[in-house]
Design a protein around this motif. Structure first.
Motif: not given
Length: 230
Positions: A63-64, A67-69, A79, A81-82, A135-136, A139-140
């Protein structure tokens, strides 16, 4: 997705590009599209064969890492996520508003609430501050579900097209809907102009196939950099 599989995907995409505008090749074009598209998105039930590119990305993904950006990689600082959110948003907007003239999955599936973020646009022209916030906060699980839903809708939209419809273009009214639904930031008029020059075939060849492939490549580079995979 290893290099051999990527090469096969690219070869099939090139083949699709060569036949998609020909009404007599409509059935073959749809068949190739569905195979290309299915190779990218993880199945809704989370299993099955063959393994997709998205399956490979999520495998042992922390997960880290998602979300890393910012992340310094070739061609992008964004990221994972993005990348996953943006490519799904682009597909949702183009396939539903500009091809099918239907409701976005974002709204029909109540993903504006489920994703836990305030952004309804495509992500183009997004500030670094907003990318960090997305990114933070996103909800994944909802992101994965949104991608599944967008992919499913896209396949149904393309499978329902009749011979000759790949040559159609979106109407002014459809582009008005994009603006009214704030699906593209006002600063990103270039994107609307780009889409306006595309037929349905052009939208299929980029936002619905090449575009998610490119962003999965970028997301995989982030994963490999941050998790130092051998």
């Amino acid at each position: 997705m290893n290099q051999e599989q990527r090469n096969h995907w690219n070869g099939q995409h090139k083949k699709l590009s060569g036949i998609i505008m020909r009404p007599e090749a409509h059935t073959a074009a749809v068949t190739i599209f569905l195979a290309l598209h299915s190779a990218l998105y993880a199945p809704e039930d989370g299993g099955g064969e063959p393994v997709t590119y998205e399956d490979c990305l999520w495998d042992q993904l922390l997960e880290q890492t998602v979300r890393s950006y910012p992340v310094k990689t070739p061609g992008s600082r964004n990221s994972i996520a993005w990348h996953l959110w943006h490519s799904a948003r682009i597909e949702d907007i183009t396939m539903n508003l500009l091809v099918a003239d239907s409701e976005q999955v974002l709204h029909s599936g109540q993903y504006t609430r489920r994703l836990g973020i305030p952004y309804v646009h495509s992500g183009n022209g997004m500030s670094g501050q907003d990318i960090a916030a997305l990114s933070g906060a996103i909800d994944l699980e909802a992101l994965a579900a949104y991608r599944h839903a967008v992919a499913k809708r896209t396949r149904s939209v393309i499978a329902a097209l009749e011979p000759g419809q790949f040559t159609a273009k979106a109407s002014a009214a459809q582009f008005s809907r994009v603006r009214e639904e704030q699906a593209v930031l006002e600063s990103e008029q270039w994107l609307l102009d780009y889409w306006a020059g595309k037929t349905t075939a052009g939208l299929v060849l980029m936002p619905a196939t090449r575009h998610p492939f490119v962003h999965l490549n970028k997301a995989m580079r982030v994963k490999e950099k941050l998790q130092k995979q051998k």
